[in-house]
Enzyme design. Structure first.
Site, PDB file in Angstrom:
ATOM      1  CG  HIS A  13      -2.178  -0.720   1.024  1.00 46.04           C
ATOM      2  ND1 HIS A  13      -3.386  -0.101   0.905  1.00 46.04           N
ATOM      3  CD2 HIS A  13      -2.420  -2.045   0.879  1.00 46.04           C
ATOM      4  CE1 HIS A  13      -4.330  -0.998   0.694  1.00 46.04           C
ATOM      5  NE2 HIS A  13      -3.766  -2.196   0.686  1.00 46.04           N
TER       6      HIS A  13
ATOM      7  CG  ASP B 216      -4.156   3.261   1.750  1.00 44.10           C
ATOM      8  OD1 ASP B 216      -3.188   2.621   1.323  1.00 44.10           O
ATOM      9  OD2 ASP B 216      -5.339   2.826   1.705  1.00 44.10           O
TER      10      ASP B 216
ATOM     11  CB  THR C  66      -2.985   0.919  -3.358  1.00 48.05           C
ATOM     12  OG1 THR C  66      -3.477   0.092  -2.312  1.00 48.05           O
ATOM     13  CG2 THR C  66      -2.475   2.219  -2.781  1.00 48.05           C
TER      14      THR C  66
ATOM     15  CB  ALA D 137      12.260 -11.547  -8.014  1.00 49.45           C
TER      16      ALA D 137
ATOM     17  CG  HIS E 101      -1.045 -12.826  -4.362  1.00 51.21           C
ATOM     18  ND1 HIS E 101      -0.194 -12.196  -5.240  1.00 51.21           N
ATOM     19  CD2 HIS E 101      -1.281 -11.920  -3.376  1.00 51.21           C
ATOM     20  CE1 HIS E 101       0.075 -10.971  -4.792  1.00 51.21           C
ATOM     21  NE2 HIS E 101      -0.575 -10.790  -3.666  1.00 51.21           N
TER      22      HIS E 101
ATOM     23  CD1 TRP F 194      -4.087  -2.268  -8.497  1.00 54.70           C
ATOM     24  CD2 TRP F 194      -5.552  -3.718  -9.375  1.00 54.70           C
ATOM     25  NE1 TRP F 194      -4.531  -1.752  -9.697  1.00 54.70           N
ATOM     26  CE2 TRP F 194      -5.424  -2.625 -10.251  1.00 54.70           C
ATOM     27  CE3 TRP F 194      -6.413  -4.772  -9.726  1.00 54.70           C
ATOM     28  CZ2 TRP F 194      -6.135  -2.537 -11.445  1.00 54.70           C
ATOM     29  CZ3 TRP F 194      -7.110  -4.692 -10.924  1.00 54.70           C
ATOM     30  CH2 TRP F 194      -6.971  -3.588 -11.761  1.00 54.70           C
ATOM     31  CG  ASN F 195       0.484  -2.962  -6.206  1.00 55.20           C
ATOM     32  OD1 ASN F 195       0.453  -1.838  -6.689  1.00 55.20           O
ATOM     33  ND2 ASN F 195       0.079  -3.215  -4.969  1.00 55.20           N
TER      34      ASN F 195
HETATM   35  C1  U2F Z   1      -1.735  -6.162  -0.867  1.00 58.04           C
HETATM   36  O1  U2F Z   1      -0.699  -6.559  -1.728  1.00 58.04           O
HETATM   37  P1  U2F Z   1       0.428  -7.676  -1.845  1.00 58.04           P
HETATM   38  O2  U2F Z   1       1.711  -7.194  -1.364  1.00 58.04           O
HETATM   39  O3  U2F Z   1      -0.010  -8.975  -1.298  1.00 58.04           O
HETATM   40  O4  U2F Z   1       0.490  -7.938  -3.451  1.00 58.04           O
HETATM   41  P2  U2F Z   1       0.560  -7.015  -4.719  1.00 58.04           P
HETATM   42  O5  U2F Z   1      -0.492  -5.986  -4.741  1.00 58.04           O
HETATM   43  O6  U2F Z   1       0.560  -7.954  -5.844  1.00 58.04           O
HETATM   44  O7  U2F Z   1       1.955  -6.280  -4.626  1.00 58.04           O
HETATM   45  C2  U2F Z   1       3.162  -6.936  -4.558  1.00 58.04           C
HETATM   46  C3  U2F Z   1       4.231  -5.941  -5.011  1.00 58.04           C
HETATM   47  O8  U2F Z   1       5.505  -6.399  -4.576  1.00 58.04           O
HETATM   48  C4  U2F Z   1       6.380  -6.481  -5.682  1.00 58.04           C
HETATM   49  C5  U2F Z   1       5.496  -6.603  -6.900  1.00 58.04           C
HETATM   50  C6  U2F Z   1       4.289  -5.761  -6.519  1.00 58.04           C
HETATM   51  O9  U2F Z   1       4.526  -4.407  -6.838  1.00 58.04           O
HETATM   52  O10 U2F Z   1       6.181  -6.141  -8.049  1.00 58.04           O
HETATM   53  N1  U2F Z   1       7.244  -7.649  -5.546  1.00 58.04           N
HETATM   54  C7  U2F Z   1       8.552  -7.551  -5.942  1.00 58.04           C
HETATM   55  O11 U2F Z   1       8.994  -6.506  -6.442  1.00 58.04           O
HETATM   56  N2  U2F Z   1       9.360  -8.639  -5.797  1.00 58.04           N
HETATM   57  C8  U2F Z   1       8.930  -9.806  -5.274  1.00 58.04           C
HETATM   58  O12 U2F Z   1       9.739 -10.721  -5.178  1.00 58.04           O
HETATM   59  C9  U2F Z   1       7.574  -9.924  -4.872  1.00 58.04           C
HETATM   60  C10 U2F Z   1       6.758  -8.819  -5.042  1.00 58.04           C
HETATM   61  C11 U2F Z   1      -2.948  -7.087  -0.817  1.00 58.04           C
HETATM   62  F1  U2F Z   1      -2.598  -8.314  -0.330  1.00 58.04           F
HETATM   63  C12 U2F Z   1      -3.605  -7.203  -2.188  1.00 58.04           C
HETATM   64  O13 U2F Z   1      -4.717  -8.037  -2.123  1.00 58.04           O
HETATM   65  C13 U2F Z   1      -3.997  -5.812  -2.683  1.00 58.04           C
HETATM   66  O14 U2F Z   1      -4.526  -5.900  -3.986  1.00 58.04           O
HETATM   67  C14 U2F Z   1      -2.756  -4.910  -2.664  1.00 58.04           C
HETATM   68  C15 U2F Z   1      -3.038  -3.489  -3.117  1.00 58.04           C
HETATM   69  O15 U2F Z   1      -3.992  -2.872  -2.299  1.00 58.04           O
HETATM   70  O16 U2F Z   1      -2.168  -4.884  -1.374  1.00 58.04           O
END
Ligand code: U2F
Length: 451
Positions: A20, A121, A143, A331, A348, A351-352
């Site tokens: 976030h 946020d 986000t 990574a 999983h 969103w990102n």
């Molecule tokens: C929460 O997000 P999460 O951290 O579970 O997952 P993502 O939204 O997919 O974001 C992961 C980010 O971490 C980065 C990747 C994403 O930008 O590129 N990353 C990385 O650079 N290297 C790695 O080895 C692993 C990940 C939540 F759990 C979600 O449900 C929501 O959608 C999200 C946004 O609100 O927040």
């Protein structure tokens, strides 16, 4: 509100968990660059732990006008993390808004500047009252994606249609764009329990408060989900898609484990990339099933693994797969998904990750765990046709092999690649100088400069 001088002071309030705070900081970095000619100071409020990981390694931030301030995490003395990610969130929420209010006072005293704008946020709904009292604009940044946002804003309508704990396969035809969305795809806390703990209560409050915000901004682009974007525009005073932030303000790249050189050694469209975001490791049995599926399919793979890989992966797996597999603790995902050798993303559906998969043009195999992730999977499968879920909603060896084969070698997989390629093009267009996200960003800058 900025006192006798023209200098402005923008307070940025982060939610310090999951992914976030990072995209919020990316947005603020971009705003700070856009405001270079102006006298604007940005104070960024998050917990010490979150600020530590966001600011420490990013040298370039030291030169710009974004100053971090720590807020209390609310953790009781001697708190020990049990592995349940919800616990620290609950403690943090109990400490709000007092922790933010105290830190804001410090920043005002230190800079000698009253706050001229609040960017938060979107979760931090109490900012509505703070902004009202300060008589400044409130910009709420969501986000995640547009559909989960609408689900929270329309949660009362959804409860009326389906009922709390109603039939899980019932779809939501009456909400534009939601005809393929089933009750069971919705984030927990809307119609399925627990509805009364602090996190779902916060989301409920947020859904009801966001229409008061001067702007609701989102890390997405209009062309990705036009019907839902139209509905959201009707719900808010101003709704601005300003993403994908990874295209408009790409974060710095760090590759300590040599993933990118490793990918360079592989053929075009030959590597499976696996990652479950910043917090999640699937249950052990599923980790084992996924590993077995990777061995069975035999494609090169790169796995960003949270937790202890030696302990959790099947015995001998790392040794047996070392000629074609690479397992790392973290990574440079964005660069990996952009790399021509990657052909499928096992995700999983955070969103990102979803939007990075799209801008990388990579089709997905989905295994959602919580929050908005099941909803994202459903859209990936049914609305965009750019990926597939694992049958049975859990990794088993056979179903994982089937899902991977479907993406890698079926006609359907070919269509997924075409579809994701088309969405990728639209994302790049939105981020061009005359694209929709660039225009929306300019409108956002105007709001920041309004006071
Ligand atoms: C929460 O997000 P999460 O951290 O579970 O997952 P993502 O939204 O997919 O974001 C992961 C980010 O971490 C980065 C990747 C994403 O930008 O590129 N990353 C990385 O650079 N290297 C790695 O080895 C692993 C990940 C939540 F759990 C979600 O449900 C929501 O959608 C999200 C946004 O609100 O927040």
């Amino acid at each position: 509100a900025a006192g006798s001088t023209q200098r402005r002071h923008v307070a940025v309030l982060a939610f310090p968990f999951g992914t976030h705070a990072a995209p919020l900081l990316d947005l603020v970095r971009r705003l700070s660059e856009a405001a270079l000619e102006e006298e604007v100071t940005f104070s960024f409020f998050s917990t010490a732990q979150s600020n530590g990981s966001l600011f420490m390694e990013k040298d370039e931030l030291r030169d710009c006008k974004i100053v971090p301030y720590n807020v209390e995490s609310g953790l009781p003395e001697g708190f020990r993390f049990t592995g349940n990610p919800r616990e620290p969130v609950e403690h943090f929420l109990k400490a709000t808004p007092g922790n933010f209010v105290r830190a804001l006072e410090k920043a005002v005293a230190k800079t000698g500047l009253e706050i001229s704008c609040l960017i938060t946020d979107a979760f931090l709904w109490f900012a509505a009252e703070m902004a009202e009292e300060m008589r400044v604009p409130w910009i709420a940044y969501w986000t995640a994606g547009p559909r989960s946002l609408l689900a929270h804003v329309d949660s009362d309508i959804i409860r009326e249609i389906i009922g709390v704990n109603g039939p899980e396969n019932q779809t939501l035809e009456s909400i534009p764009g939601f005809s393929s969305i089933r009750a069971k795809d919705l984030p927990e806390g809307i119609i399925s329990g627990p509805l009364d703990s602090s996190f779902p209560r916060m989301l409920d409050k947020m859904g009801k408060t966001l229409p008061k915000a001067t702007v609701v901004a989102i890390n997405s682009y209009e062309e990705l989900d036009p019907i839902v974007v139209e509905t959201l525009k009707s719900r808010f005073r101003k709704f601005l898609d300003v993403g994908p932030s990874t295209l408009t303000s790409p974060p710095p790249v760090s590759d300590p484990h040599g993933c990118l050189p490793w990918l360079n050694e592989h053929e075009n469209a030959s590597v499976i990339y696996i990652s479950f975001g910043s917090m999640i490791t699937p249950p052990r049995a599923e980790v084992i099933a996924l590993a077995e599926a990777l061995e069975a399919i035999g494609f090169p793979f790169l796995w960003s693994f949270r937790g202890n890989a030696e302990e959790q992966l099947p015995k001998g797996f790392l040794e047996r797969t070392k000629s074609y597999g690479k397992v790392v603790p973290w990574a440079p995902q964005l660069k990996i998904l952009e790399h021509s050798s990657v052909c499928v993303f096992v995700t999983h559906c955070g969103w990102n990750s979803t939007i990075e998969g799209i801008t990388g043009g990579v089709p997905m195999v989905c295994r959602p765990v919580f929050a908005d992730q099941a909803l994202n999977q459903r859209i990936i499968e049914t609305a965009w046709g750019i990926g597939v879920g694992v049958k049975g909603e859990k990794f088993t060896k056979d179903e994982t092999v089937n899902a991977l084969k479907q993406v890698l070698s079926s006609e359907e997989g070919k269509r997924m690649r075409e579809n994701v390629g088309a969405l990728k093009k639209l994302a790049f267009k939105a981020a061009e100088s005359n694209g929709s996200s660039t225009k929306n960003f300019k409108a956002l800058v105007e709001v920041v400069n309004m006071t």
